[in-house]
Design an enzyme around this catalytic site. Structure first.
Site, PDB file in Angstrom:
ATOM      1  N   ASP A   1      -9.403  10.448   9.492  1.00  0.00           N
ATOM      2  CA  ASP A   1     -10.246  11.633   9.730  1.00  0.00           C
ATOM      3  C   ASP A   1     -11.732  11.300   9.523  1.00  0.00           C
ATOM      4  OD1 ASP A   1      -9.326  11.139   7.089  1.00  0.00           O
ATOM      5  OD2 ASP A   1     -10.060  13.082   6.426  1.00  0.00           O
TER       6      ASP A   1
ATOM      7  N   TYR B   1     -17.033   3.073   5.660  1.00  0.00           N
ATOM      8  CA  TYR B   1     -15.576   3.033   5.855  1.00  0.00           C
ATOM      9  C   TYR B   1     -15.206   3.679   7.192  1.00  0.00           C
ATOM     10  CZ  TYR B   1     -10.741   4.686   5.435  1.00  0.00           C
ATOM     11  OH  TYR B   1      -9.409   4.972   5.680  1.00  0.00           O
TER      12      TYR B   1
ATOM     13  N   GLY C   1       0.828  -1.207   0.000  1.00  0.00           N
ATOM     14  CA  GLY C   1       0.000   0.000   0.000  1.00  0.00           C
ATOM     15  C   GLY C   1       0.865   1.260   0.000  1.00  0.00           C
TER      16      GLY C   1
ATOM     17  N   TYR D   1      -3.303   2.490  12.051  1.00  0.00           N
ATOM     18  CA  TYR D   1      -3.676   3.784  11.453  1.00  0.00           C
ATOM     19  C   TYR D   1      -5.184   3.898  11.342  1.00  0.00           C
ATOM     20  CZ  TYR D   1       1.236   3.884  10.486  1.00  0.00           C
ATOM     21  OH  TYR D   1       2.597   3.859  10.652  1.00  0.00           O
TER      22      TYR D   1
ATOM     23  N   ASP E   1      -3.553 -12.379   4.464  1.00  0.00           N
ATOM     24  CA  ASP E   1      -4.864 -11.846   4.093  1.00  0.00           C
ATOM     25  C   ASP E   1      -5.710 -11.639   5.355  1.00  0.00           C
ATOM     26  OD1 ASP E   1      -7.435 -11.363   3.216  1.00  0.00           O
ATOM     27  OD2 ASP E   1      -7.296 -12.747   1.526  1.00  0.00           O
TER      28      ASP E   1
ATOM     29  N   LYS F   1     -13.410   1.965  10.508  1.00  0.00           N
ATOM     30  CA  LYS F   1     -12.154   2.434  11.102  1.00  0.00           C
ATOM     31  C   LYS F   1     -12.360   2.762  12.587  1.00  0.00           C
ATOM     32  CE  LYS F   1      -8.770   2.912   9.183  1.00  0.00           C
ATOM     33  NZ  LYS F   1      -7.709   1.895   8.876  1.00  0.00           N
TER      34      LYS F   1
ATOM     35  N   TRP G   1      -6.182  12.223   4.050  1.00  0.00           N
ATOM     36  CA  TRP G   1      -5.906  12.598   2.659  1.00  0.00           C
ATOM     37  C   TRP G   1      -4.500  12.139   2.209  1.00  0.00           C
ATOM     38  CZ3 TRP G   1      -8.191  18.055   1.184  1.00  0.00           C
ATOM     39  CH2 TRP G   1      -9.510  18.143   1.663  1.00  0.00           C
TER      40      TRP G   1
HETATM   41  N1  LIG Z   1      -5.566   6.817   1.752  1.00  0.00           N
HETATM   42  C1  LIG Z   1      -6.068   7.799   2.507  1.00  0.00           C
HETATM   43  O1  LIG Z   1      -6.425   8.871   2.024  1.00  0.00           O
HETATM   44  C2  LIG Z   1      -6.199   7.607   4.004  1.00  0.00           C
HETATM   45  C3  LIG Z   1      -6.776   8.646   4.769  1.00  0.00           C
HETATM   46  C4  LIG Z   1      -6.900   8.465   6.131  1.00  0.00           C
HETATM   47  C5  LIG Z   1      -6.444   7.305   6.722  1.00  0.00           C
HETATM   48  N2  LIG Z   1      -5.909   6.322   5.963  1.00  0.00           N
HETATM   49  C6  LIG Z   1      -5.457   5.100   6.616  1.00  0.00           C
HETATM   50  O2  LIG Z   1      -4.052   4.999   6.460  1.00  0.00           O
HETATM   51  C7  LIG Z   1      -3.661   3.632   6.371  1.00  0.00           C
HETATM   52  C8  LIG Z   1      -2.810   3.400   5.130  1.00  0.00           C
HETATM   53  O3  LIG Z   1      -3.597   3.708   3.976  1.00  0.00           O
HETATM   54  P1  LIG Z   1      -2.993   3.678   2.510  1.00  0.00           P
HETATM   55  O4  LIG Z   1      -3.343   4.963   1.876  1.00  0.00           O
HETATM   56  O5  LIG Z   1      -1.575   3.228   2.524  1.00  0.00           O
HETATM   57  O6  LIG Z   1      -3.914   2.533   1.888  1.00  0.00           O
HETATM   58  P2  LIG Z   1      -3.695   1.656   0.572  1.00  0.00           P
HETATM   59  O7  LIG Z   1      -2.691   2.283  -0.322  1.00  0.00           O
HETATM   60  O8  LIG Z   1      -5.053   1.355   0.052  1.00  0.00           O
HETATM   61  O9  LIG Z   1      -3.050   0.325   1.151  1.00  0.00           O
HETATM   62  C9  LIG Z   1      -3.789  -0.588   1.887  1.00  0.00           C
HETATM   63  C10 LIG Z   1      -3.105  -1.916   1.812  1.00  0.00           C
HETATM   64  O10 LIG Z   1      -3.942  -2.854   2.517  1.00  0.00           O
HETATM   65  C11 LIG Z   1      -4.013  -4.014   1.735  1.00  0.00           C
HETATM   66  N3  LIG Z   1      -5.220  -4.782   1.988  1.00  0.00           N
HETATM   67  C12 LIG Z   1      -6.484  -4.540   1.588  1.00  0.00           C
HETATM   68  N4  LIG Z   1      -7.293  -5.559   1.929  1.00  0.00           N
HETATM   69  C13 LIG Z   1      -6.504  -6.466   2.567  1.00  0.00           C
HETATM   70  C14 LIG Z   1      -6.729  -7.739   3.137  1.00  0.00           C
HETATM   71  N5  LIG Z   1      -7.941  -8.317   3.092  1.00  0.00           N
HETATM   72  N6  LIG Z   1      -5.688  -8.395   3.709  1.00  0.00           N
HETATM   73  C15 LIG Z   1      -4.460  -7.856   3.729  1.00  0.00           C
HETATM   74  N7  LIG Z   1      -4.169  -6.661   3.173  1.00  0.00           N
HETATM   75  C16 LIG Z   1      -5.187  -5.974   2.606  1.00  0.00           C
HETATM   76  C17 LIG Z   1      -3.965  -3.549   0.293  1.00  0.00           C
HETATM   77  O11 LIG Z   1      -3.587  -4.651  -0.487  1.00  0.00           O
HETATM   78  P3  LIG Z   1      -3.474  -4.597  -2.096  1.00  0.00           P
HETATM   79  O12 LIG Z   1      -2.118  -4.005  -2.353  1.00  0.00           O
HETATM   80  O13 LIG Z   1      -3.580  -6.029  -2.492  1.00  0.00           O
HETATM   81  O14 LIG Z   1      -4.599  -3.739  -2.568  1.00  0.00           O
HETATM   82  C18 LIG Z   1      -2.937  -2.427   0.378  1.00  0.00           C
HETATM   83  O15 LIG Z   1      -1.639  -2.911   0.175  1.00  0.00           O
HETATM   84  C19 LIG Z   1      -4.969   2.830   6.403  1.00  0.00           C
HETATM   85  O16 LIG Z   1      -5.210   2.402   7.718  1.00  0.00           O
HETATM   86  C20 LIG Z   1      -6.028   3.832   5.994  1.00  0.00           C
HETATM   87  O17 LIG Z   1      -7.304   3.508   6.500  1.00  0.00           O
HETATM   88  C21 LIG Z   1      -5.751   6.448   4.611  1.00  0.00           C
END
Ligand SMILES: NC(=O)c1ccc[n+]([C@@H]2O[C@H](COP(=O)([O-])OP(=O)(O)OC[C@H]3O[C@@H](n4cnc5c(N)ncnc54)[C@H](OP(=O)(O)O)[C@@H]3O)[C@@H](O)[C@H]2O)c1
Length: 304
Positions: A106, A129, A15, A103, A40, A133, A154
């Protein structure tokens, strides 16, 4: 602990955040990084076996179900990944005396507050979502082991799908672009998020030692975002200004619109700004402005 070094398991390592953690955390210990194919989160039993096999001192959980709109029609899947699996991680680590770094988002808030949200402001998610969380946070806290929960916002970077890369692609295709201007937040670069995680973890986890560190009263939720605030329109405008483009590249016209003109399945908070005062006071993490982080990140992109 292997040879006196802390063993750190990073989940979701493909991710945005997980990818960056792979480069920042080795300074603190021995890192094992697993992606969805090797760990997984929907297979709770396998999760337990992997943890019992590896016996990490610290788990940094970057795996999450992050498809905000899709979660409206897959709330159970979002719950399993964002709440049930983190609870299992927390339970296993409590049993072994390890530390869980997790993590959150917001989107646990409804965004109705006019000022930046503090950690103890009342959450009220508007989306499935956000609810998943919040349930994850509460599950980890209820288990009661050593934990750090970082709420961020974000998130973008130079890989995968995010607002920065979407905008850069759209700038190539469109002559005008409408962007929502009535939601504010702090765009946060995944690299800085990983570096700040390492900064905090470095104060909790000694590189050598005999046991996983007791966190004591420092366990809890912390807001961890870039500084300042902007709207999605402001974010898009900054991306357009900072884009290192070929001289002949088109410059699309950006137009601010209200979110009511761009309906999506999941409702988003109008105010996503999170106060980082607690993190600064507890761990000395200084927030660079979202704009300076965006500039640093975009310097890594090749011109389009
Ligand atoms: N993105 C945002 O804007 C945002 C905002 C606020 C908070 N957050 C939080 O910050 C953290 C990191 O987010 P990010 O942006 O790095 O997210 P991301 O790029 O979507 O990465 C999430 C990772 O989790 C993996 N995943 C999804 N389903 C899974 C499962 N069933 N088993 C194991 N792994 C799984 C995905 O695998 P694949 O590579 O196979 O898809 C991906 O590698 C998360 O906790 C998110 O909720 C994100």
């Amino acid at each position: 602990m292997t040879g006196g070094r802390v063993k750190i398991l990073v989940t979701g390592c493909m991710g945005q955040l997980g990818w960056e953690l792979r480069s920042t955390l080795p300074a603190l210990g021995d890192v094992v990084a697993l992606d969805r194919s090797t760990l997984d989160f929907t297979r709770t039993h396998e999760l337990m076996h992997v943890l019992r096999d590896l016996r990490p001192d610290v788990v940094v959980n970057a795996a999450a179900y992050t498809a905000v709109d899709k979660a409206e029609t897959q709330p159970e899947l979002a719950r399993r990944v964002n709440a049930v699996a983190p609870r299992v991680l927390a339970e296993e680590l409590q049993r072994t005396g390890g530390l869980l770094v997790h993590y959150s988002s917001d989107y646990v808030f409804d965004g109705a507050q006019q000022t930046p949200y503090a950690e103890d402001d009342e959450p009220a998610p508007l989306s499935a979502y956000g609810a998943s969380k919040l349930e994850g946070e509460r599950a980890i806290q209820a288990v009661g082991g050593a934990h750090l929960i970082f709420r961020t916002s974000w998130v973008y970077g130079v890989r995968r799908k995010n607002f920065l890369l979407t905008m850069l692609n759209l700038f190539e295709e469109r002559s005008e672009l409408k962007v929502v201007d009535d939601q504010v937040g702090a765009p946060t670069w995944s690299r800085w998020l990983a570096e700040s995680t390492a900064q905090v973890l470095g104060q909790c986890v000694p590189c050598t030692g005999s046991a996983a560190p007791p966190l004591g009263h420092r366990s809890g939720i912390y807001h961890l975002t870039a500084g300042g605030q902007t709207s999605w329109f402001g974010f898009a405008s900054a991306i357009l200004d900072l884009r290192r483009s070929e001289p002949e590249a088109k410059r699309p016209e950006l137009m601010p619109i209200p979110s009511s003109a761009y309906p999506l399945p999941a409702k988003r908070p109008a105010n996503s700004v999170l106060s980082n005062a607690k993190l600064r006071a507890s761990f000395g993490v200084v927030q660079p402005s979202w704009h300076s982080l965006l500039r640093r990140c975009m310097a890594e992109l090749t011109p389009r």
